[in-house]
Scaffold this motif. Structure first.
Motif, PDB file in Angstrom:
ATOM      1  N   GLY B 241       0.826  -1.211   0.000  1.00 51.44           N
ATOM      2  CA  GLY B 241       0.000   0.000   0.000  1.00 51.44           C
ATOM      3  C   GLY B 241       0.855   1.255   0.000  1.00 51.44           C
ATOM      4  N   LEU B 242       1.924   1.224   0.780  1.00 48.38           N
ATOM      5  CA  LEU B 242       2.831   2.372   0.843  1.00 48.38           C
ATOM      6  C   LEU B 242       3.480   2.614  -0.521  1.00 48.38           C
ATOM      7  CD1 LEU B 242       3.879   4.311   3.078  1.00 48.38           C
ATOM      8  CD2 LEU B 242       5.932   2.880   3.162  1.00 48.38           C
ATOM      9  N   GLY B 243       3.880   1.513  -1.193  1.00 49.44           N
ATOM     10  CA  GLY B 243       4.464   1.624  -2.529  1.00 49.44           C
ATOM     11  C   GLY B 243       3.491   2.291  -3.491  1.00 49.44           C
ATOM     12  N   ALA B 244       2.235   1.826  -3.460  1.00 51.26           N
ATOM     13  CA  ALA B 244       1.231   2.398  -4.358  1.00 51.26           C
ATOM     14  C   ALA B 244       0.977   3.860  -4.005  1.00 51.26           C
ATOM     15  CB  ALA B 244      -0.061   1.595  -4.268  1.00 51.26           C
ATOM     16  N   LEU B 245       0.986   4.142  -2.706  1.00 53.99           N
ATOM     17  CA  LEU B 245       0.770   5.522  -2.240  1.00 53.99           C
ATOM     18  C   LEU B 245       1.870   6.442  -2.775  1.00 53.99           C
ATOM     19  CD1 LEU B 245      -1.503   6.412  -0.363  1.00 53.99           C
ATOM     20  CD2 LEU B 245       0.144   6.437   1.504  1.00 53.99           C
ATOM     21  N   LEU B 246       3.105   5.975  -2.678  1.00 49.40           N
ATOM     22  CA  LEU B 246       4.240   6.768  -3.181  1.00 49.40           C
ATOM     23  C   LEU B 246       4.108   6.995  -4.681  1.00 49.40           C
ATOM     24  CD1 LEU B 246       7.300   5.242  -1.279  1.00 49.40           C
ATOM     25  CD2 LEU B 246       6.301   7.519  -1.009  1.00 49.40           C
ATOM     26  N   ALA B 247       3.674   5.948  -5.389  1.00 49.52           N
ATOM     27  CA  ALA B 247       3.577   6.073  -6.842  1.00 49.52           C
ATOM     28  C   ALA B 247       2.440   7.007  -7.255  1.00 49.52           C
ATOM     29  CB  ALA B 247       3.383   4.699  -7.468  1.00 49.52           C
ATOM     30  N   PHE B 248       1.346   6.985  -6.472  1.00 49.83           N
ATOM     31  CA  PHE B 248       0.145   7.707  -6.908  1.00 49.83           C
ATOM     32  C   PHE B 248      -0.027   9.075  -6.270  1.00 49.83           C
ATOM     33  CE2 PHE B 248      -1.322   3.546  -8.395  1.00 49.83           C
ATOM     34  CZ  PHE B 248      -1.838   3.921  -9.618  1.00 49.83           C
ATOM     35  N   ARG B 249       0.727   9.351  -5.193  1.00 53.26           N
ATOM     36  CA  ARG B 249       0.443  10.604  -4.482  1.00 53.26           C
ATOM     37  C   ARG B 249       0.554  11.767  -5.460  1.00 53.26           C
ATOM     38  NH1 ARG B 249       6.130  11.927  -1.432  1.00 53.26           N
ATOM     39  NH2 ARG B 249       7.301  11.067  -3.149  1.00 53.26           N
ATOM     40  N   ASP B 250      -0.344  12.674  -5.298  1.00 52.86           N
ATOM     41  CA  ASP B 250      -0.434  13.805  -6.213  1.00 52.86           C
ATOM     42  C   ASP B 250       0.494  14.902  -5.715  1.00 52.86           C
ATOM     43  OD1 ASP B 250      -1.284  15.113  -8.391  1.00 52.86           O
ATOM     44  OD2 ASP B 250      -3.060  15.967  -7.413  1.00 52.86           O
ATOM     45  N   ARG B 251       1.539  15.145  -6.496  1.00 51.40           N
ATOM     46  CA  ARG B 251       2.503  16.148  -6.065  1.00 51.40           C
ATOM     47  C   ARG B 251       2.120  17.550  -6.520  1.00 51.40           C
ATOM     48  NH1 ARG B 251       7.917  12.746  -7.407  1.00 51.40           N
ATOM     49  NH2 ARG B 251       6.589  10.940  -7.668  1.00 51.40           N
ATOM     50  N   GLY B 252       1.025  17.587  -7.238  1.00 52.95           N
ATOM     51  CA  GLY B 252       0.489  18.901  -7.603  1.00 52.95           C
ATOM     52  C   GLY B 252       1.253  19.606  -8.702  1.00 52.95           C
ATOM     53  N   LYS B 253       2.338  18.964  -9.175  1.00 48.52           N
ATOM     54  CA  LYS B 253       3.109  19.644 -10.213  1.00 48.52           C
ATOM     55  C   LYS B 253       2.907  18.975 -11.574  1.00 48.52           C
ATOM     56  CE  LYS B 253       6.807  20.862  -7.015  1.00 48.52           C
ATOM     57  NZ  LYS B 253       8.103  20.370  -6.573  1.00 48.52           N
ATOM     58  N   GLY B 254       2.216  17.827 -11.544  1.00 44.33           N
ATOM     59  CA  GLY B 254       2.004  17.129 -12.792  1.00 44.33           C
ATOM     60  C   GLY B 254       3.289  16.544 -13.351  1.00 44.33           C
ATOM     61  N   ARG B 255       4.295  16.432 -12.481  1.00 43.69           N
ATOM     62  CA  ARG B 255       5.573  15.890 -12.922  1.00 43.69           C
ATOM     63  C   ARG B 255       5.438  14.387 -13.181  1.00 43.69           C
ATOM     64  NH1 ARG B 255      10.781  15.412  -9.620  1.00 43.69           N
ATOM     65  NH2 ARG B 255       9.260  15.097  -7.972  1.00 43.69           N
ATOM     66  N   ASP B 256       5.949  13.914 -14.272  1.00 50.58           N
ATOM     67  CA  ASP B 256       5.858  12.485 -14.586  1.00 50.58           C
ATOM     68  C   ASP B 256       7.260  11.910 -14.701  1.00 50.58           C
ATOM     69  OD1 ASP B 256       4.292  10.519 -17.238  1.00 50.58           O
ATOM     70  OD2 ASP B 256       5.224   9.976 -15.349  1.00 50.58           O
ATOM     71  N   ASP B 257       7.662  11.244 -13.645  1.00 48.26           N
ATOM     72  CA  ASP B 257       9.018  10.697 -13.685  1.00 48.26           C
ATOM     73  C   ASP B 257       9.021   9.174 -13.816  1.00 48.26           C
ATOM     74  OD1 ASP B 257       9.713  10.903 -10.081  1.00 48.26           O
ATOM     75  OD2 ASP B 257       8.020  10.151 -11.238  1.00 48.26           O
ATOM     76  N   ALA B 258       7.921   8.654 -14.300  1.00 45.82           N
ATOM     77  CA  ALA B 258       7.831   7.203 -14.401  1.00 45.82           C
ATOM     78  C   ALA B 258       8.659   6.675 -15.570  1.00 45.82           C
ATOM     79  CB  ALA B 258       6.374   6.786 -14.576  1.00 45.82           C
TER      80      ALA B 258
END
Lengths: 274, 258
Positions: B241-258
């Protein structure tokens, strides 16, 4: 001189699909609650995917009993310490959450969106449960290979997460929704899950020691090492690392993760039953 | 609860006549089976849905190089802490007022969890009825003042039926006698209510180590793992869950570093 239960292909499919359903649902609920507005596609894909899968799960479980109406006998009792009893109830409860969340994922009003998120926050626990209880169920049998590591639930949960996330990313790819930000995030979450799954698997094998031989040597070993560890986990991780900008490769990686999740359930069940 | 009833199988008295196995088949109307070659006189290899009493024929090498017969009439142990009973999701498996463990055939739904949860591999699945079956201690007989068919048929009193406390006292005396006679490895299996599985209501006197008779040395209740594995699963859920949270949390900048 132990006896094995004869849980064969129907149960392999049930464990596999139940893992995806649970994993897809809790991924969707996390994306829905903690992601941005643009992760909505992930949430919808996860919720909507979990519904047909949990329905298939119900059908498989009932069909495996031979006489379908005998399923009702499960509903006579609720035994909290018995994974099989509590699991039967949770499949039903999860189905309801899955249905309501799926319907609400098509909502267009802010009020229903908020309701869906709240429902998702509760449903998340049922998703986690569905993905892991099948492992706990095997852990509390008399078979040393299934029970001695006491990590089968944790392993199945990690696999449910990686396959659920892979299934969501595959849906996004196939529906042409892979351009959005959600795709990148779900792939990233999937990588985390895969790395975690590899770690759990390593600890699982270490704890089992000689009881792991049905998996690590003998007839099922090539399938385990090649199909799960290699093709199902390491190759997809490498594919993602090398080619995560190439969407077709990333989709292929998701497909391999799904295959690996099936192989896990297959080798765990069949290696001591055939 | 009434006083606990038990069966004491003294393997030192068993002559391998299989009267118990036949009596069990007759009384419980268990059908014929295709025989199996086991390399000894034993048939079958293990308990089946039609074999609830099974005489084991074990050949143990002696120091002289000869083989010694070890004969043992095996049966469902009716454990005080029964893995099958705890596993059953329908409540079909229940404990009687006499302490025995039975499977209600009307309620069993054929999930087979009990089959994989018996530490002794006793419970068997009947393909034709789609239910799990095993020895009932001849439930119908004991409720009418008769002993189980196997105990009744035994010509040497190798199988004795009675109140558990009486039988345990008798068994302990018998072990002492046998030891004095030179049977150094004579031992009781499952007699101790403080021992494994809370004691077995069908317990045994063995002349060799339990492993020789294909019995587990220290059988454990499968359900002991439920809590540990559940807690580890919750830990797993937190990490995933923590992993998914880190991946999905909205940083508000729309940055996509995937």
């Amino acid at each position: 001189m132990l006896k094995t239960p004869g849980w064969e292909m129907m149960i392999v499919w049930y464990f596999f699909l139940g893992g995806i359903a649970g994993g897809a649902y809790f991924t969707a609920a996390i994306a829905d609650n903690f992601g941005g507005a643009r992760d909505r596609q992930v949430a919808r894909a996860g919720y909507v995917l979990s519904l047909p899968l949990v329905m298939a799960c119900g059908v498989l479980l009932i069909a495996d009993l031979g006489v379908p109406t005998r399923f009702l006998n499960m509903l006579r009792v609720l035994k909290f310490w018995d994974p099989m009893s509590i699991g039967a109830w949770v499949v039903g409860a999860f189905g309801m959450f899955s249905f309501v969340s799926s319907v609400l994922s098509f909502s267009t009003s802010a009020r229903t969106d908020a309701l869906r998120r709240k429902i998702g926050l509760v449903g998340i626990f049922f998703g986690f449960f569905l993905a892991s209880y099948t492992g706990v169920l095997l852990s509390s049998s008399a078979q040393p290979f299934w029970s001695e590591a006491r990590l089968m639930g944790a392993l199945f949960l990690a696999s449910g997460a990686s396959t659920g996330m892979a299934a969501i990313s595959l849906i996004l790819f196939l529906t042409g929704a892979s351009a959005g930000e959600g795709w990148g995030k779900v792939k990233k979450a999937d990588r985390y899950s895969m790395v975690f799954e590899l770690c759990v698997l390593a600890i699982f094998l270490a704890l089992l020691g000689s009881a792991a031989t049905p998996l690590t040597s003998g007839h099922f070993a090539p399938l385990f090492w090649g199909g799960l560890v290699g093709v199902g986990l390491i190759v997809p991780l490498l594919l993602d690392l090398v080619g995560h900008r190439v969407k077709t490769l990333a989709a292929l990686s998701a497909l391999l993760v799904l295959a690996g999740g099936f192989v896990l359930r297959y080798v765990v069940l069949m290696s001591i039953q055939s | 609860m009434a006083r606990t009833l038990a069966m004491f199988t003294d393997t030192s008295l068993c002559i391998g006549c299989r009267a118990c196995q036949v009596a069990c088949k007759q009384w419980n109307e268990l059908g014929m089976e295709v025989p199996e070659w086991t390399g000894t006189y034993q048939n079958h290899e293990h308990f089946t849905d039609k074999t609830f009493r099974l005489v084991r024929f074990i050949e143990e090498p002696k120091p002289t190089g000869d083989l010694a017969w070890l004969l043992m009439s095996d049966v469902c142990k009716h454990c005080a802490q029964a893995g099958c009973l705890d596993a059953c999701p329908t409540g079909a498996i229940y404990r009687t007022e006499y302490g025995t463990v039975n499977i209600s055939q009307d309620v069993c739904n054929g999930c087979r969890y009990c089959v994989s949860s018996c530490p002794f591999g006793v419970v068997a699945f009947n393909e034709s009825t789609g239910t799990a079956t095993k020895c009932t201690f001849c439930n119908d007989r004991i409720h009418n003042g008769l002993g189980p068919a196997c105990a009744k048929a035994c010509p040497t009193e190798s199988i004795q039926f009675g109140f558990r406390d009486d039988l345990v006292a008798k068994a302990q005396k018998r072990v002492e006698t046998l030891k004095a006679m030179g049977f150094k490895d004579a031992q009781l299996y499952g007699a101790d209510a403080k021992g494994f599985l809370g004691g077995l209501n069908a317990f045994f006197l063995l002349l060799s180590r339990p492993g020789t008779y294909h019995l587990p040395e220290n059988p454990k209740l499968p359900q002991r793992n439920v809590v540990v594995d559940s807690l580890l699963s919750i830990g797993s859920a937190l990490i995933v869950g923590l992993g998914a949270l880190l991946a999905f949390r909205d940083r508000g900048k729309g940055r996509d570093d995937a």
